[in-house]
Design a protein around this motif. Structure first.
Motif, PDB file in Angstrom:
ATOM      1  N   CYS A 437      59.778  -0.731 -22.943  1.00 33.65           N
ATOM      2  CA  CYS A 437      59.111  -0.014 -22.089  1.00 33.65           C
ATOM      3  C   CYS A 437      59.592   0.428 -20.877  1.00 33.65           C
ATOM      4  N   LEU A 438      59.983   1.728 -20.559  1.00 31.67           N
ATOM      5  CA  LEU A 438      60.559   2.287 -19.483  1.00 31.67           C
ATOM      6  C   LEU A 438      59.908   2.596 -18.352  1.00 31.67           C
ATOM      7  N   THR A 439      60.174   2.138 -17.132  1.00 27.23           N
ATOM      8  CA  THR A 439      59.243   2.469 -15.888  1.00 27.23           C
ATOM      9  C   THR A 439      60.099   2.485 -14.825  1.00 27.23           C
ATOM     10  N   THR A 440      59.937   3.236 -13.687  1.00 24.31           N
ATOM     11  CA  THR A 440      60.817   3.194 -12.409  1.00 24.31           C
ATOM     12  C   THR A 440      60.191   2.220 -11.692  1.00 24.31           C
ATOM     13  N   TRP A 441      60.733   1.968 -10.520  1.00 33.19           N
ATOM     14  CA  TRP A 441      60.411   1.096  -9.315  1.00 33.19           C
ATOM     15  C   TRP A 441      60.265   2.003  -8.211  1.00 33.19           C
ATOM     16  N   SER A 445      62.720   8.532  -9.289  1.00 40.12           N
ATOM     17  CA  SER A 445      62.952   8.404 -10.704  1.00 40.12           C
ATOM     18  C   SER A 445      64.031   7.843 -10.740  1.00 40.12           C
ATOM     19  N   SER A 446      64.156   7.213 -12.114  1.00 42.28           N
ATOM     20  CA  SER A 446      65.361   6.133 -12.762  1.00 42.28           C
ATOM     21  C   SER A 446      65.689   6.730 -13.891  1.00 42.28           C
ATOM     22  N   SER A 447      67.027   6.904 -14.124  1.00 44.37           N
ATOM     23  CA  SER A 447      67.660   7.169 -15.375  1.00 44.37           C
ATOM     24  C   SER A 447      68.081   6.041 -16.064  1.00 44.37           C
ATOM     25  N   PHE A 448      67.736   6.033 -17.519  1.00 46.06           N
ATOM     26  CA  PHE A 448      68.463   4.816 -18.488  1.00 46.06           C
ATOM     27  C   PHE A 448      69.535   5.291 -19.201  1.00 46.06           C
ATOM     28  N   VAL A 463      55.759   9.357 -24.626  1.00 41.85           N
ATOM     29  CA  VAL A 463      55.378   9.408 -23.079  1.00 41.85           C
ATOM     30  C   VAL A 463      54.092   9.419 -22.862  1.00 41.85           C
ATOM     31  N   GLU A 464      53.726   8.433 -21.778  1.00 43.43           N
ATOM     32  CA  GLU A 464      52.246   8.176 -21.293  1.00 43.43           C
ATOM     33  C   GLU A 464      52.304   8.312 -19.914  1.00 43.43           C
ATOM     34  N   LYS A 465      50.949   8.565 -19.687  1.00 37.70           N
ATOM     35  CA  LYS A 465      50.705   8.454 -18.248  1.00 37.70           C
ATOM     36  C   LYS A 465      50.944   6.972 -17.720  1.00 37.70           C
ATOM     37  N   ASN A 466      51.287   6.812 -16.485  1.00 38.13           N
ATOM     38  CA  ASN A 466      51.360   5.533 -15.956  1.00 38.13           C
ATOM     39  C   ASN A 466      50.090   5.304 -15.265  1.00 38.13           C
ATOM     40  N   ALA A 467      49.056   4.360 -15.658  1.00 43.68           N
ATOM     41  CA  ALA A 467      47.934   4.359 -15.224  1.00 43.68           C
ATOM     42  C   ALA A 467      47.949   3.713 -13.648  1.00 43.68           C
ATOM     43  N   SER A 468      49.086   2.960 -13.334  1.00 47.11           N
ATOM     44  CA  SER A 468      49.247   2.271 -12.083  1.00 47.11           C
ATOM     45  C   SER A 468      49.645   3.302 -10.792  1.00 47.11           C
ATOM     46  N   GLN A 469      49.938   4.674 -11.388  1.00 45.11           N
ATOM     47  CA  GLN A 469      50.377   5.545 -10.312  1.00 45.11           C
ATOM     48  C   GLN A 469      49.544   6.868 -10.488  1.00 45.11           C
ATOM     49  N   LEU A 470      49.272   7.471  -9.326  1.00 46.58           N
ATOM     50  CA  LEU A 470      48.901   8.675  -9.131  1.00 46.58           C
ATOM     51  C   LEU A 470      49.615   9.859  -8.907  1.00 46.58           C
ATOM     52  N   GLN A 581      57.636   7.892 -11.414  1.00 49.18           N
ATOM     53  CA  GLN A 581      56.484   6.811 -11.224  1.00 49.18           C
ATOM     54  C   GLN A 581      55.149   7.458 -12.005  1.00 49.18           C
ATOM     55  N   ARG A 582      55.086   8.919 -12.481  1.00 43.55           N
ATOM     56  CA  ARG A 582      53.739   9.174 -12.990  1.00 43.55           C
ATOM     57  C   ARG A 582      53.696   8.877 -14.383  1.00 43.55           C
ATOM     58  N   VAL A 583      55.056   8.600 -15.027  1.00 39.00           N
ATOM     59  CA  VAL A 583      54.913   8.267 -16.502  1.00 39.00           C
ATOM     60  C   VAL A 583      55.728   6.968 -16.833  1.00 39.00           C
ATOM     61  N   LYS A 584      55.407   6.803 -18.294  1.00 40.69           N
ATOM     62  CA  LYS A 584      56.181   5.552 -18.662  1.00 40.69           C
ATOM     63  C   LYS A 584      56.720   5.804 -20.175  1.00 40.69           C
ATOM     64  N   MET A 585      57.711   5.562 -20.518  1.00 43.50           N
ATOM     65  CA  MET A 585      58.228   5.609 -21.860  1.00 43.50           C
ATOM     66  C   MET A 585      58.226   4.368 -22.744  1.00 43.50           C
ATOM     67  N   GLN A 586      57.794   4.544 -24.084  1.00 43.89           N
ATOM     68  CA  GLN A 586      57.752   3.563 -24.891  1.00 43.89           C
ATOM     69  C   GLN A 586      58.502   3.703 -26.220  1.00 43.89           C
ATOM     70  N   PHE A 587      59.328   2.658 -26.560  1.00 41.55           N
ATOM     71  CA  PHE A 587      59.880   2.918 -28.139  1.00 41.55           C
ATOM     72  C   PHE A 587      59.023   2.140 -29.225  1.00 41.55           C
ATOM     73  N   PRO A 588      58.993   2.653 -30.354  1.00 42.09           N
ATOM     74  CA  PRO A 588      58.304   1.899 -31.407  1.00 42.09           C
ATOM     75  C   PRO A 588      58.374   0.539 -31.483  1.00 42.09           C
ATOM     76  N   THR A 589      57.732  -0.342 -31.868  1.00 42.10           N
ATOM     77  CA  THR A 589      57.946  -1.655 -31.983  1.00 42.10           C
ATOM     78  C   THR A 589      58.867  -2.231 -33.244  1.00 42.10           C
ATOM     79  N   TYR A 590      59.102  -1.184 -34.008  1.00 44.77           N
ATOM     80  CA  TYR A 590      59.934  -1.657 -35.173  1.00 44.77           C
ATOM     81  C   TYR A 590      60.417  -0.148 -35.835  1.00 44.77           C
ATOM     82  N   VAL A 591      61.369  -0.369 -36.566  1.00 41.96           N
ATOM     83  CA  VAL A 591      62.248   0.887 -37.096  1.00 41.96           C
ATOM     84  C   VAL A 591      62.231   0.769 -38.533  1.00 41.96           C
TER      85      VAL A 591
END
Length: 591
Positions: A437-441, A445-448, A463-470, A581-591
């Protein structure tokens, strides 16, 4: 009761009240005026004047709103009672007047003309004289007031019952003998005999001679008293009217639901056409103009599918409209039978009730068939599914049209989860990666940058909303997914330099970005959103980068390809990701 019977708009008693979806009522004329004014101001819909709840009502849908028949009848009865009360007070004052003085005054006035809908009867056999005239010059009765139960000559009518003010709503008729003798009903077979019985078998009024053995044609028949027959007949009419009201409610609900489905299909069809247009533009810009005819064929098939189901829905709505019209006519017939003030009048017309019931039953049988068709239309979701799937079908068929350029990327690319080096904690060396799960601090913005590719690969990220950030998803650089020909620094964003390419969300739109330049792809409908990247690195002429944008509602919404030839001298290709800080990225748990 007057406050409860007053329209909140015109502050007058309700006239042709219509029932809003929130159960409040409004005059039909007031509703039309409000909608006209809002339309001129460029506004749509209606806000209930009682509860302020918004409703999607337009000028064309006013006729579909149900009439509040119960409220309309109550208003009518209320006006009638108020008129009678005023008349009683007026008559008590009129009787104390000097009739001779009133008679002299009447010479200067003209007789009151009857209303156009007043019943006029033959006056040849009427010999009664006006009781309000002077004893020495009494005139023949010319008018009878149903509310006041008083007869007048022409002069006294103008003097003591002017058709003005509270008396304007009284119904005037030419008097007949029935009115002067208590509205007695006479036997149809023995005209000189007063009808005192009712034959239940023949549904006719009769007299004592009609049941005499060997003389009357109703002997041996079931005979009812007039009161019993009146109650029984009235119950039949009331029952029929209630059934018709229930049927009207059922038909109205069905029509409203089918209208909602029609609106949904229209909106869905519009969205599908818009998304197909976006895909069309992508394919045209990526390949050639060979897709133009294909687009026309796909939209044509889509329109035919929509037209077919809409034709069925509109045909059924028209069928319901015809049934409603028939039911309203039958209800009007019932209302006329019930509204007659003469207690024996309903019995006189009892022969008309059975045909009325038969018509109601025929409409009920027809309603059963209509209900089956309605259920079939509601259960058939194939058209909606076809419309939704049309976007994916267009993408698939478009690929097959251009064989020399479009191949199946999944056959060329191996599915992977990019490997990103994790750090123990956020700091100068880079952000922490946890559970794919990719999130910034903080607020930047942060790049990976993942490990370099050594073969043709494909990967997906959600890409989903980051619930902890407005924050507003419509402003600023929100996220980026793509590739880079060099490792990106922590604060360097995807697509903002000459070494990276990718799908970027900025300003509420999805764009293809490279070296800070944006190419419009599509508006961001909302999150979550999935982006799949396909990277073919064994191309002799450059790197082939393909992408697919997918949302939960429509599936694969947009697909495109780019031939990258600007970095041929670079050997390394890295998957790269940027998150705010407004979003987070997630990869699938398996391929």
């Amino acid at each position: 009761m007057e406050d409860e019977l007053t329209c909140p708009v015109c502050l007058e008693l309700y006239a042709d009240p219509l029932l809003l979806p929130c159960s409040h009522s409004i005059c039909k004329k007031c509703l039309q005026d409000i909608l006209d004014n809002r339309s001129k101001s460029g506004k749509e819909g209606l806000t209930c004047p009682s509860c302020r709840k918004p409703h999607p009502v337009s000028r064309s849908k006013v006729g579909k709103l149900p009439r509040n028949l119960a409220l309309e009848n109550i208003v009518f009865r209320y006006q009638e009672i108020q008129s009678q009360n005023i008349t009683k007070k007026s008559n008590s004052l009129d009787l104390s007047l000097d009739f001779s003085s009133a008679s002299n005054t009447s010479q200067c006035t003209s007789p009151l003309s009857p209303e156009p809908n007043s019943d006029v009867f033959n006056m040849d056999d009427i010999s009664e004289l006006c009781g309000l005239c002077d004893e020495n010059s009494r005139k023949k009765v010319s008018w009878h007031c149903e509310q006041c139960c008083v007869t007048y000559c022409e002069t006294c009518l103008e003097n003591f019952h002017p058709k003005r003010g509270p008396l304007a709503h009284h119904k005037l008729q030419r008097p007949v003998k029935d009115e002067l003798s208590g509205k007695q009903a006479f036997c149809t077979d023995h005209p000189v005999e007063v009808a005192t019985i009712f034959c239940d078998k023949c549904q006719l009024l009769g007299c004592h001679l009609c049941v005499c053995e060997g003389v009357g044609k109703h002997s041996q028949h079931k005979i009812l008293s007039l009161d019993t027959a009146l109650v029984q007949t009235k119950e039949m009419v009331v029952g029929t009217k209630k059934k018709l009201e229930n049927m009207v409610t059922t038909i109205t609900d069905q029509s409203n639901k089918m209208s909602d489905v029609t609106d949904d299909i229209e909106a869905m069809h519009l969205q599908a056409c818009q998304k197909i247009d976006l895909q069309y533009q992508r394919v045209i810009e990526d390949i050639t103009s060979n897709l133009r005819q294909h687009r026309h064929e796909m939209l044509h098939k889509l329109s035919e599918s929509k037209s077919k189901i809409l034709a069925k829905l509109r045909t059924q709505i028209e069928e319901n409209r015809q049934q409603l019209k028939t039911m309203e006519n039958l209800m009007e017939s019932c209302k006329k039978l019930l509204d007659d003030d003469h207690s024996n009048s309903l019995l006189i017309q009892a022969g008309e009730i059975q045909p009325l019931i038969q018509k109601q039953e025929a409409v009920y049988d027809r309603l059963h068939t209509t209900k089956q068709v309605f259920q079939e239309l509601m259960s058939d979701k194939s058209t909606q599914q076809d419309i939704k799937q049309s976007v994916v079908k267009f993408k698939s068929s478009a690929m097959s049209c251009i064989k020399n350029m479009f191949v199946d990327e999944t056959e060329q690319c191996q599915s992977i989860i990019p490997v990103i080096t994790s750090t123990a904690s956020p700091g100068k060396d880079g952000p922490k990666v946890l559970n794919k799960c990719l999130t910034t601090w903080g607020f930047n913005s942060s790049s990976f940058t993942a490990e370099a590719l050594t073969f043709n690969a494909m990967w997906s990220v959600t890409v989903e909303k980051n619930a902890s950030q407005l924050g507003d998803l419509k402003n600023g650089y929100i996220f980026g997914v793509g590739i880079s020909f060099d490792k990106l620094p922590l604060k360097e964003q995807v697509g903002m330099n000459n070494v990276s390419h990718g799908i970027v969300c900025t300003g509420g739109n999805l764009v293809y970005a490279h070296n800070g330049k944006f190419e419009q792809l599509m508006p961001l409908d909302g999150l979550p959103l999935s982006v799949t990247m396909y990277c073919t690195i064994d191309q002799s002429e450059g790197v082939l980068l393909a992408y697919t944008i997918t949302d939960a509602s429509w599936g694969d919404t947009l697909h495109g390809k780019k031939k990258l030839v600007d970095q041929l001298s670079r050997m390394e290709v890295y998957p790269v990701f940027t998150v705010s800080q407004r979003v987070k990225m997630q990869f699938p748990t398996y391929v």
